[in-house]
Write an enzyme that holds these catalytic residues in place. Structure first.
Site, short mmCIF file in Angstrom:
data_model
loop_
_atom_site.label_atom_id
_atom_site.label_comp_id
_atom_site.label_asym_id
_atom_site.label_seq_id
_atom_site.Cartn_x
_atom_site.Cartn_y
_atom_site.Cartn_z
CE LYS A 115 27.54 5.01 -28.02
NZ LYS A 115 27.78 5.19 -26.57
N1 GLU Z 1 29.89 7.99 -25.65
C1 GLU Z 1 29.81 8.21 -24.24
C2 GLU Z 1 29.06 7.08 -23.56
O1 GLU Z 1 29.03 5.97 -24.05
C3 GLU Z 1 29.27 9.59 -23.91
C4 GLU Z 1 27.90 9.88 -24.45
C5 GLU Z 1 27.50 11.35 -24.26
O2 GLU Z 1 28.23 12.13 -23.67
O3 GLU Z 1 26.40 11.68 -24.75
O4 GLU Z 1 28.54 7.23 -22.49
#
Ligand code: GLU
Length: 425
Positions: A115
């Site tokens: 992240k």
């Molecule tokens: N931000 C989204 C999540 O928390 C999607 C992450 C992604 O598609 O890599 O799952």
């Protein structure tokens, strides 16, 4: 905005990372011989903190703090979104990366967890400033991202345009167009049909299946949604389309209600045209306290972490909580909801539709062969339903919550891969 030094908040029991660690502690006794590897899950493999200086339009220079945390890569490259928010801290990004490891493994996607984030209120930047911020951040984390290393995607306050700038910056730096370096891109740049709606659609599928198992139908159900963005807004639209009554909504502008059901499509149009949700006709503005006291069948927290606190868990009047956001329920609140007989479909399953279609996008980019929207939605539906079924089965077998069950499935997969790979050197 004060932003001196690294925004790490150690020893704060309500910090997202501490919440994540508590959730890992709860799964440990259920991991059998793999428990000996559980420490792996309690730390991030790698965390990069970067300074992001940008030229402001007025000729001054501003500095922002950015992060990319790669929690675990035992099962594949890192995967997870990037958020732009004034409350981003290294602690939060680490927790969100940990939850991505669990989410990706729970859905059996061939990814680890990662992240990123920038501590910034994007509303205070002009579009050219936002572009410069995004490009410099991408360049700074360029060392550790890549289509086979770590693949960012949208999250809170980031969208397909920001993904386009990230993809372009990475491609310019490496000298080759690399569409697979990020997902959630515009369709014209290798994006996938259905990606924008995927998280909200997954929330809707998780709610519909769980409600059915609990003995009630989505049609006619009373729904309250916290958050009216890409997750909450789409989910609310799908609930309404399925015959449910969305009776309460909340976004950054405030809380609103309508006992007869909110016209969600009209509210979405109103907000898309620049209106504030609280000014939308056909709803009554209510207080924060009134919002959390609304009587519903399903409550969907689809905003940020730490929303369903102990106090709110004691009084919330609902049967089922479906977590559209990451980490909205504290572990103490989780216990209270459990004791009160309120079911919780955890974030790592409920909001996994987004990363599932991100995976489809990445596969399509690699093969340069694109699927139809109905192929994507059908596959998403199948994967979500199967993952949910496995979680319910594991919960019953071990007599644990759906969250601990999802962690059992996911952590077993991660640690089995970890054990097979062994320690290097
Ligand atoms: N931000 C989204 C999540 O928390 C999607 C992450 C992604 O598609 O890599 O799952």
């Amino acid at each position: 905005m004060a932003s001196a030094g690294l925004s790490y908040v150690p020893n704060n029991p309500n910090s997202p990372w501490q919440m994540y660690l508590l959730q890992v502690d709860r799964v440990a006794p259920h991991l059998g011989h793999l428990e000996r590897w559980v420490e792996t899950l309690k730390r991030c493999k790698r965390v990069l903190a970067v300074d992001i200086p940008i030229n402001r339009d007025d000729g001054t220079v501003a500095h922002f703090e950015g992060f990319r945390a790669q929690h675990n890569m035992s099962r594949g490259p890192g995967k997870g979104g990037v958020r732009f928010h004034p409350d981003v801290t290294i602690d939060e990004v680490m927790a969100l990366a940990g939850w991505m490891t669990v989410k990706n493994a729970a859905l059996n996607l061939p990814y680890g967890g990662a992240k990123g984030g920038i501590r910034v209120d994007p509303k205070t930047l002009t579009r050219p400033e936002l572009e410069r911020l995004t490009r410099r951040y991408t360049s700074e984390i360029g060392l550790i991202i890549g289509p086979d290393k770590d693949i960012p995607a949208p999250d809170v306050n980031t969208n397909d345009q920001i993904m386009a700038w990230m993809m372009d910056t990475y491609s310019m730096n490496t000298g080759a167009t690399a569409t697979g370096v990020v997902t959630g891109k515009p369709i014209a740049l290798g994006g996938s049909l259905g990606r924008k709606e995927a998280t909200g659609r997954g929330v809707y599928i998780a709610a519909r299946e769980t409600a059915r198992a609990m003995g009630f139908d989505i049609a006619g159900a009373r729904i309250v949604v916290q958050g009216f963005g890409n997750v909450g807004g789409i989910a609310a639209r799908l609930f309404k389309a399925a015959g449910a009554s969305v009776i309460g909504l909340q976004d950054a502008s405030g809380s609103v209600a309508n006992e007869a059901g909110i016209d969600v499509d009209a509210a979405l149009d109103f907000v898309a045209a620049g209106g504030a949700l609280v000014d939308f006709k056909g709803v009554t503005k209510i207080s924060e306290g009134e919002f959390w006291a609304l009587k519903s069948d399903i409550f969907v927290p689809a905003a940020l972490e730490n929303q369903l606190t102990e106090t709110r868990a004691r009084s919330i009047a609902t049967k089922l909580v479906v977590e559209g956001a990451n980490g909205p329920t504290t572990p103490a609140a989780d216990d209270i909801l459990h004791d009160r007989g309120i079911k919780v479909v955890p974030d790592v399953i409920a909001n996994a539709g987004g990363v599932t279609v991100s995976y489809f996008e990445w596969v399509q980019d690699f093969s340069s062969f694109f699927w139809t929207e109905s192929e994507i939605n059908d596959r998403l539906e199948r994967i979500m339903v199967e993952a949910l079924k496995a979680v319910v089965h594991t919960a019953e077998k071990n007599n644990v919550s759906l969250r601990t069950a999802a962690f059992i499935i996911a952590c077993t997969r991660v640690l089995a891969a970890r054990e097979l790979r062994g320690l290097y050197p």
